[in-house]
Motif scaffolding. Structure first.
Motif, mmCIF file in Angstrom:
data_model
loop_
_atom_site.group_PDB
_atom_site.id
_atom_site.type_symbol
_atom_site.label_atom_id
_atom_site.label_comp_id
_atom_site.label_asym_id
_atom_site.label_seq_id
_atom_site.Cartn_x
_atom_site.Cartn_y
_atom_site.Cartn_z
ATOM 1 N N ASN A 148 0.812 -1.222 0.000
ATOM 2 C CA ASN A 148 0.000 0.000 0.000
ATOM 3 C C ASN A 148 0.846 1.274 0.000
ATOM 4 O O ASN A 148 0.340 2.356 -0.319
ATOM 5 N N LYS A 149 2.128 1.173 0.355
ATOM 6 C CA LYS A 149 3.005 2.343 0.362
ATOM 7 C C LYS A 149 3.817 2.480 -0.926
ATOM 8 O O LYS A 149 4.641 3.381 -1.047
ATOM 9 N N GLY A 150 3.592 1.559 -1.866
ATOM 10 C CA GLY A 150 4.294 1.631 -3.136
ATOM 11 C C GLY A 150 5.622 0.920 -3.165
ATOM 12 O O GLY A 150 6.360 1.021 -4.154
ATOM 13 N N ASN A 151 5.962 0.192 -2.099
ATOM 14 C CA ASN A 151 7.211 -0.560 -2.066
ATOM 15 C C ASN A 151 7.054 -1.874 -2.834
ATOM 16 O O ASN A 151 5.978 -2.484 -2.832
ATOM 17 N N ALA A 152 8.138 -2.314 -3.473
ATOM 18 C CA ALA A 152 8.119 -3.612 -4.144
ATOM 19 C C ALA A 152 7.860 -4.699 -3.111
ATOM 20 O O ALA A 152 8.496 -4.746 -2.059
ATOM 21 N N ALA A 153 6.910 -5.576 -3.400
ATOM 22 C CA ALA A 153 6.514 -6.602 -2.439
ATOM 23 C C ALA A 153 6.001 -7.824 -3.185
ATOM 24 O O ALA A 153 5.735 -7.779 -4.392
ATOM 25 N N LEU A 154 5.894 -8.930 -2.455
ATOM 26 C CA LEU A 154 5.254 -10.126 -2.985
ATOM 27 C C LEU A 154 3.787 -10.062 -2.592
ATOM 28 O O LEU A 154 3.450 -9.822 -1.439
ATOM 29 N N VAL A 155 2.901 -10.274 -3.564
ATOM 30 C CA VAL A 155 1.471 -10.069 -3.355
ATOM 31 C C VAL A 155 0.722 -11.353 -3.670
ATOM 32 O O VAL A 155 1.053 -12.077 -4.607
ATOM 33 N N THR A 156 -0.287 -11.646 -2.866
ATOM 34 C CA THR A 156 -1.132 -12.812 -3.068
ATOM 35 C C THR A 156 -2.581 -12.442 -2.797
ATOM 36 O O THR A 156 -2.864 -11.485 -2.060
ATOM 37 N N GLU A 157 -3.491 -13.209 -3.388
ATOM 38 C CA GLU A 157 -4.912 -12.964 -3.153
ATOM 39 C C GLU A 157 -5.398 -13.599 -1.855
ATOM 40 O O GLU A 157 -6.520 -13.356 -1.428
ATOM 41 N N GLN A 158 -4.563 -14.418 -1.240
ATOM 42 C CA GLN A 158 -4.965 -15.063 0.009
ATOM 43 C C GLN A 158 -5.202 -14.021 1.103
ATOM 44 O O GLN A 158 -4.591 -12.949 1.119
ATOM 45 N N ALA A 159 -6.098 -14.356 2.031
ATOM 46 C CA ALA A 159 -6.444 -13.437 3.116
ATOM 47 C C ALA A 159 -5.266 -13.249 4.065
ATOM 48 O O ALA A 159 -4.414 -14.125 4.225
ATOM 49 N N TYR A 160 -5.245 -12.101 4.719
ATOM 50 C CA TYR A 160 -4.144 -11.738 5.613
ATOM 51 C C TYR A 160 -3.972 -12.757 6.742
ATOM 52 O O TYR A 160 -2.849 -13.189 7.033
#
Length: 352
Positions: free
Chosen positions: A235-247
């Motif tokens: 959410n801050k614009g940093n490069a990250a690994l993203v998944t659709e799984q819930a938190y």
């Protein structure tokens, strides 16, 4: 994060790879030919002996000095998983093997054809799903904005194609053939142009098949509970690994996954979602390779790392990796890390 491939980009890559020549060849210009006269012997010397068997006439060339646009035959691109072609096949044809997750291979191919028709805003004039045949309405396989790939012609040709699906009796393999059945255009329809148009139409369906199956793979991973990690941003614009799984699902299980990849958990902060862990590469032994238990080596240096687990605005979860000083890892490192982590998930069948 939904896995998708821009279809326009995929089609443009197909065009460039399938053998469409962009530049004209100047190799056949008459100024590039040189006709050599026989050796002239001075009058005071005798003419050298010449075996009549090997005597060759002086070459004469009468070529058009205007450059001609030569194009090689187009290639059927086997970019879709489980696709292949037969060598020396004279038809625009490709074979598909049934991949995991596909219930009916012929239906999957049929739906891919229908999707291509929808993308071109046309419908079928004749179709028989049981027999696996479909004839398209008129459309331009080469769009006006793409005409520069084919030359300087201003007019746009129109074509009609027939697609044929033939499934083997064991229903594990099926072929798809594209045939040009009608053509409208200013240029003459040569055998080479016909072959290029048929392969181009076929490659569009192959690209759609590949796109749809990649989407299916993502859905299968979600149903299996295996995380699908993609490179994106938090959410801050940093490069990250993203998944659709819930938190909650990711945070509760991710620390256990790290421990299986040679990490030692130092601290877990439930309130901030921050996981601190030490990474040490483990040397593999001969016994590890024999039993197939070789440790996964990540493209990062040994040391302490912080992983911030956060909710994304889309409802998924982001994993922001930082070093021991709290500095976010570079996008290039994140890209290599994403590939290594996802490969480890699939190889070990780990569910998070």
């Amino acid at each position: 994060m939904q896995y998708w491939i821009p279809k326009a980009l995929a089609v443009s890559v197909l065009v460039s790879l399938s053998g469409c020549s962009v530049f004209t060849s100047d190799a056949h210009n008459e100024r590039n030919y040189r006709a050599h006269e026989p050796v002239k012997t001075p009058a005071s010397l005798s003419q050298p002996a010449q075996d009549p068997v090997y005597k060759m006439d002086v070459g004469q060339y009468d070529n058009n000095p205007e450059a001609t646009n030569y194009r090689p035959p187009a290639q059927v691109l086997t970019i879709a998983k489980g696709s292949w072609v037969e060598e020396a096949d004279k038809q625009a044809r490709i074979y598909f093997d049934k991949n995991d997750g596909i219930d009916d291979l012929d239906v999957f191919i049929w739906d891919s054809i229908q999707a291509v028709l929808a993308d071109n805003n046309i419908s079928a004039t004749q179709q028989n799903k049981m027999q696996g045949t479909l004839e398209t309405d008129w459309y331009a396989i080469v769009k006006p904005e793409e005409s520069w790939l084919w030359g300087d012609d201003e007019s746009v040709d129109l074509e009609r194609f027939k697609f044929t699906i033939e499934e083997k009796e064991h229903q594990r393999t099926a072929s798809l053939t594209a045939e040009l059945i009608d053509f409208k255009g200013d240029k003459p329809l040569t055998d080479l142009l016909k072959q290029q148009l048929e392969v181009r139409a076929l490659n569009q369906v192959v690209s759609e098949f590949d796109y749809r199956y990649r989407q299916l793979e993502v859905d299968m991973r979600k149903r299996q509970g295996i995380i699908s990690l993609e490179l994106g941003f938090d959410n801050k614009g940093n490069a990250a690994l993203v998944t659709e799984q819930a938190y909650d699902t990711v945070f509760d299980r991710f620390s256990g996954f790290l421990e299986r990849l040679s990490f030692t958990i130092v601290e877990i902060n439930q309130e901030t979602g921050l996981i601190t862990a030490d990474y040490a590469k483990v040397e593999s032994s001969v016994w590890d390779s024999i039993w197939g238990d070789e440790p996964t080596e990540l493209p990062i240096d040994e040391g302490q790392y912080q992983i911030l687990v956060s909710k994304t605005k889309q409802g998924g979860t982001s994993l922001t990796w930082m070093d021991d000083k709290g500095e976010t890892l570079e996008p290039g490192t994140m890209n290599g890390l994403q590939q290594a982590l996802e490969a480890a998930l699939i190889k070990r069948g780990i569910k998070i």
